[in-house]
Design a protein around this motif. Sequence first.
Motif, PDB file in Angstrom:
ATOM      1  N   LEU A  72       0.971  -1.309   0.078  1.00  0.00           N
ATOM      2  CA  LEU A  72      -0.141  -0.070  -0.024  1.00  0.00           C
ATOM      3  C   LEU A  72       0.795   1.222  -0.035  1.00  0.00           C
ATOM      4  O   LEU A  72       0.471   2.345  -0.850  1.00  0.00           O
ATOM      5  CB  LEU A  72      -0.899   0.028   1.108  1.00  0.00           C
ATOM      6  CG  LEU A  72      -1.732   1.244   1.373  1.00  0.00           C
ATOM      7  CD1 LEU A  72      -2.630   1.547   0.232  1.00  0.00           C
ATOM      8  CD2 LEU A  72      -2.784   0.994   2.546  1.00  0.00           C
ATOM      9  N   ILE A  73       1.869   1.304   0.761  1.00  0.00           N
ATOM     10  CA  ILE A  73       2.903   2.277   0.920  1.00  0.00           C
ATOM     11  C   ILE A  73       3.386   2.585  -0.586  1.00  0.00           C
ATOM     12  O   ILE A  73       3.238   3.542  -0.998  1.00  0.00           O
ATOM     13  CB  ILE A  73       3.781   2.367   1.742  1.00  0.00           C
ATOM     14  CG1 ILE A  73       2.918   2.525   3.316  1.00  0.00           C
ATOM     15  CG2 ILE A  73       5.119   3.325   1.668  1.00  0.00           C
ATOM     16  CD1 ILE A  73       3.903   2.452   4.633  1.00  0.00           C
ATOM     17  N   ARG A  74       4.000   1.502  -0.932  1.00  0.00           N
ATOM     18  CA  ARG A  74       4.536   1.612  -2.299  1.00  0.00           C
ATOM     19  C   ARG A  74       3.692   2.101  -3.439  1.00  0.00           C
ATOM     20  O   ARG A  74       3.993   3.059  -4.224  1.00  0.00           O
ATOM     21  CB  ARG A  74       5.168   0.263  -3.035  1.00  0.00           C
ATOM     22  CG  ARG A  74       6.295  -0.154  -2.363  1.00  0.00           C
ATOM     23  CD  ARG A  74       6.969  -1.353  -2.967  1.00  0.00           C
ATOM     24  NE  ARG A  74       6.219  -2.505  -2.551  1.00  0.00           N
ATOM     25  CZ  ARG A  74       6.201  -3.327  -1.590  1.00  0.00           C
ATOM     26  NH1 ARG A  74       6.984  -3.145  -0.524  1.00  0.00           N
ATOM     27  NH2 ARG A  74       5.353  -4.508  -1.677  1.00  0.00           N
ATOM     28  N   PHE A  75       2.234   1.535  -3.365  1.00  0.00           N
ATOM     29  CA  PHE A  75       1.201   2.070  -4.349  1.00  0.00           C
ATOM     30  C   PHE A  75       1.057   3.607  -4.337  1.00  0.00           C
ATOM     31  O   PHE A  75       0.684   4.202  -5.339  1.00  0.00           O
ATOM     32  CB  PHE A  75      -0.023   1.323  -4.145  1.00  0.00           C
ATOM     33  CG  PHE A  75      -1.161   1.924  -4.833  1.00  0.00           C
ATOM     34  CD1 PHE A  75      -1.053   1.836  -6.280  1.00  0.00           C
ATOM     35  CD2 PHE A  75      -2.203   2.467  -4.090  1.00  0.00           C
ATOM     36  CE1 PHE A  75      -2.188   2.189  -7.043  1.00  0.00           C
ATOM     37  CE2 PHE A  75      -3.122   3.358  -5.111  1.00  0.00           C
ATOM     38  CZ  PHE A  75      -3.292   3.037  -6.446  1.00  0.00           C
ATOM     39  N   ILE A  76       0.921   4.011  -2.879  1.00  0.00           N
ATOM     40  CA  ILE A  76       0.426   5.412  -2.730  1.00  0.00           C
ATOM     41  C   ILE A  76       1.658   6.395  -3.094  1.00  0.00           C
ATOM     42  O   ILE A  76       1.568   7.527  -3.833  1.00  0.00           O
ATOM     43  CB  ILE A  76       0.099   5.814  -1.348  1.00  0.00           C
ATOM     44  CG1 ILE A  76      -0.816   7.106  -1.357  1.00  0.00           C
ATOM     45  CG2 ILE A  76       1.139   5.879  -0.333  1.00  0.00           C
ATOM     46  CD1 ILE A  76      -2.155   7.145  -2.075  1.00  0.00           C
ATOM     47  N   VAL A  77       2.959   6.054  -2.805  1.00  0.00           N
ATOM     48  CA  VAL A  77       4.173   6.559  -3.454  1.00  0.00           C
ATOM     49  C   VAL A  77       4.000   6.742  -4.912  1.00  0.00           C
ATOM     50  O   VAL A  77       4.175   7.943  -5.502  1.00  0.00           O
ATOM     51  CB  VAL A  77       5.387   5.969  -2.697  1.00  0.00           C
ATOM     52  CG1 VAL A  77       6.608   6.568  -3.561  1.00  0.00           C
ATOM     53  CG2 VAL A  77       5.507   6.292  -1.403  1.00  0.00           C
ATOM     54  N   ARG A  78       3.668   5.488  -5.334  1.00  0.00           N
ATOM     55  CA  ARG A  78       3.678   5.696  -7.097  1.00  0.00           C
ATOM     56  C   ARG A  78       2.549   6.538  -7.761  1.00  0.00           C
ATOM     57  O   ARG A  78       2.772   7.128  -8.439  1.00  0.00           O
ATOM     58  CB  ARG A  78       3.392   4.081  -7.406  1.00  0.00           C
ATOM     59  CG  ARG A  78       3.367   4.162  -8.980  1.00  0.00           C
ATOM     60  CD  ARG A  78       4.504   4.770  -9.912  1.00  0.00           C
ATOM     61  NE  ARG A  78       5.720   4.264  -9.835  1.00  0.00           N
ATOM     62  CZ  ARG A  78       6.429   4.276 -10.700  1.00  0.00           C
ATOM     63  NH1 ARG A  78       6.226   4.357 -11.874  1.00  0.00           N
ATOM     64  NH2 ARG A  78       7.509   3.739 -10.539  1.00  0.00           N
ATOM     65  N   ALA A  79       1.323   6.202  -7.024  1.00  0.00           N
ATOM     66  CA  ALA A  79       0.227   7.123  -7.369  1.00  0.00           C
ATOM     67  C   ALA A  79       0.430   8.701  -7.206  1.00  0.00           C
ATOM     68  O   ALA A  79       0.194   9.363  -8.045  1.00  0.00           O
ATOM     69  CB  ALA A  79      -1.261   6.841  -6.515  1.00  0.00           C
ATOM     70  N   THR A 122      -5.794   6.130   3.181  1.00  0.00           N
ATOM     71  CA  THR A 122      -4.401   5.401   3.112  1.00  0.00           C
ATOM     72  C   THR A 122      -4.105   5.251   4.520  1.00  0.00           C
ATOM     73  O   THR A 122      -3.891   3.931   5.120  1.00  0.00           O
ATOM     74  CB  THR A 122      -3.112   6.051   2.716  1.00  0.00           C
ATOM     75  OG1 THR A 122      -3.422   6.001   1.232  1.00  0.00           O
ATOM     76  CG2 THR A 122      -2.090   4.964   2.686  1.00  0.00           C
ATOM     77  N   ALA A 123      -4.068   6.124   5.506  1.00  0.00           N
ATOM     78  CA  ALA A 123      -3.777   6.013   6.974  1.00  0.00           C
ATOM     79  C   ALA A 123      -4.526   5.268   7.624  1.00  0.00           C
ATOM     80  O   ALA A 123      -4.423   4.086   8.432  1.00  0.00           O
ATOM     81  CB  ALA A 123      -3.843   7.286   7.652  1.00  0.00           C
TER      82      ALA A 123
END
Length: 184
Positions: A72-79, A122-123
């Motif tokens: 999820l963290i990798r996804f939100i960073v990419r998004a 996300t949080a």
Amino acid sequence: MEAARALFIEKGYFGTKVEEIAQSARVAPATVYAVGGGKNGLLRTLIESGTGAEEVPVILARIEESTDPADLIRFIVRATREMFEKWADLMRQVAAAAPQEPTVRETQRIAHASMRHGLALTARRLATLDALRDDVDVEAATDLLWLHLCNAAYFIRTDDLGWSLDRSEAWLNEALPPALLRRP
């Protein structure tokens, strides 16, 4: 809209004249006011088109469906990186004009509220997955995500520090998990 966006990026909000937008769009200046609401209306509509873009519901759904905190963290960073790539030039002009123009400041608040909504989601998802560190609640996690992923943070890394977006993304993927997630 496209004429306004291109001119805002090229000349800045204050440097762009309604007459130039009209000329570039091949319409009368009165049309820019009547249809677009002038410069401010066009800028607001541009920003709202970003907050309502077709990828936004897809991003929000992916957040809600996520089952792996690190993913999820990798996804939100990419998004956020991808949205920054798409909107940075315009948001740079919004950030420059906002301190001097209340209507632009309100437009900036719309963009910020949309992004904070996604980061808060996300949080909350990380909390639901029982992945947050014991000393980080949902509000603190939202703030940490904002501090790392908002446009201003990207501007610091790319403009001030000269980092590439690849370097920025790699650093975020290293820095955010220990700041947010409990150790496995």
